[in-house]
Motif scaffolding. Sequence first.
Motif, PDB file in Angstrom:
ATOM      1  N   GLY A  29       0.758  -1.076  -0.091  1.00  0.00           N
ATOM      2  CA  GLY A  29      -0.239  -0.079   0.050  1.00  0.00           C
ATOM      3  C   GLY A  29       0.853   1.044   0.101  1.00  0.00           C
ATOM      4  O   GLY A  29       0.596   2.238  -0.490  1.00  0.00           O
ATOM      5  N   ARG A  32       2.489   1.629  -3.518  1.00  0.00           N
ATOM      6  CA  ARG A  32       1.008   2.323  -4.178  1.00  0.00           C
ATOM      7  C   ARG A  32       0.446   3.354  -4.013  1.00  0.00           C
ATOM      8  O   ARG A  32       0.734   4.811  -5.108  1.00  0.00           O
ATOM      9  CB  ARG A  32      -0.332   1.696  -3.816  1.00  0.00           C
ATOM     10  CG  ARG A  32      -1.428   2.375  -4.779  1.00  0.00           C
ATOM     11  CD  ARG A  32      -2.311   0.937  -4.329  1.00  0.00           C
ATOM     12  NE  ARG A  32      -2.754   0.772  -3.128  1.00  0.00           N
ATOM     13  CZ  ARG A  32      -3.232   1.631  -2.374  1.00  0.00           C
ATOM     14  NH1 ARG A  32      -4.093   2.954  -2.508  1.00  0.00           N
ATOM     15  NH2 ARG A  32      -3.616   1.514  -1.082  1.00  0.00           N
ATOM     16  N   ARG A  33       0.794   4.035  -2.572  1.00  0.00           N
ATOM     17  CA  ARG A  33       0.854   5.605  -2.397  1.00  0.00           C
ATOM     18  C   ARG A  33       1.262   6.665  -2.532  1.00  0.00           C
ATOM     19  O   ARG A  33       1.319   7.467  -2.990  1.00  0.00           O
ATOM     20  CB  ARG A  33       0.305   5.691  -1.308  1.00  0.00           C
ATOM     21  CG  ARG A  33      -1.296   4.600  -0.626  1.00  0.00           C
ATOM     22  CD  ARG A  33      -2.310   5.520   1.410  1.00  0.00           C
ATOM     23  NE  ARG A  33      -1.161   5.898   1.779  1.00  0.00           N
ATOM     24  CZ  ARG A  33      -0.771   4.543   2.594  1.00  0.00           C
ATOM     25  NH1 ARG A  33      -1.038   3.225   1.710  1.00  0.00           N
ATOM     26  NH2 ARG A  33      -0.163   4.337   3.303  1.00  0.00           N
ATOM     27  N   LYS A  34       2.706   5.905  -2.319  1.00  0.00           N
ATOM     28  CA  LYS A  34       4.284   6.849  -2.123  1.00  0.00           C
ATOM     29  C   LYS A  34       4.877   7.134  -3.531  1.00  0.00           C
ATOM     30  O   LYS A  34       5.818   7.723  -3.680  1.00  0.00           O
ATOM     31  CB  LYS A  34       4.359   7.235  -1.023  1.00  0.00           C
ATOM     32  CG  LYS A  34       3.864   7.117   0.206  1.00  0.00           C
ATOM     33  CD  LYS A  34       3.051   8.522   0.508  1.00  0.00           C
ATOM     34  CE  LYS A  34       2.435   8.621   1.015  1.00  0.00           C
ATOM     35  NZ  LYS A  34       1.430  10.399   1.207  1.00  0.00           N
TER      36      LYS A  34
END
Length: 276
Positions: A29, A32-34
Amino acid sequence: MDDERFDGMYMNMAGQLGGIDPLLDGFFGFLRRKTDFFTGAASADAAEATVLKALSKNKERAEEDAREKAAKERKRKAEEEARRARVAAERAKQQKQEDESRIVDESKGQAPVNNGGVCGNYRWEQSLGDVTVFVAVPKGTKAKQLNVQIGKKRLVVGVAGAPSGWLAEDSSWSVEDNAKEDNRLVTLTLTKMNGMEWWNRLLVGDAEIDTQKVEPENSKLSDLDGETRQTVEKMMYDQRQKAAGLPTADEQNKQDMLKRFMEQHPEMDFSKAKIC
């Protein structure tokens, strides 16, 4: 990369997230986000290939670590078994030396003849309570011609003096013809002051006999009182045990007590324990 600097952080995260699966989910995650790990890959399969490569690398390392750990454990067990075998061999060797030393020390003297011995011109026999001495004198010797002195410290027969002997409380003597050897025999009967031990010689200076090989008459045990009979039977048992190089009754009791104590306390090290 196999950097242990971040192990504490990873352990803290795994603890907060509740296990490996949430930790992996949280890590991807984060990517994916950063990051552009998923969107910036050269192809649709590039991200998966990168993950599988890292997974395969660490899987091989984990298998290698497991093999090294198993090899170290086998080596440790082999060394421990070798140590135990060495300790057991040393203990058995020491016990054998002690047994042989005890047998040598305790088996001194000549083999007894009728529980006594043959010394020059006389021989002697014994029971647990009495000693009988046979002294050869010339044929035709009369009782009145003999000089027989039986005391607590001295035994004299005829004109020949003798060194000090064992203590005797009561005594008697007689002289009879000895047709077998064409002479006469002076027979002396001495009552031991201590009727619970075997003499290893009649007189000081005589060759000693091996009292371990004395064989008392079992048929006379029934004539003894209970306590005396138990004592005599124990003496006979201990003599047989010593002659065979085995522990006496008292020694066996000590060994049994130590064995029970060892069984009750398996946490203690008895490798250097020795029975005194």
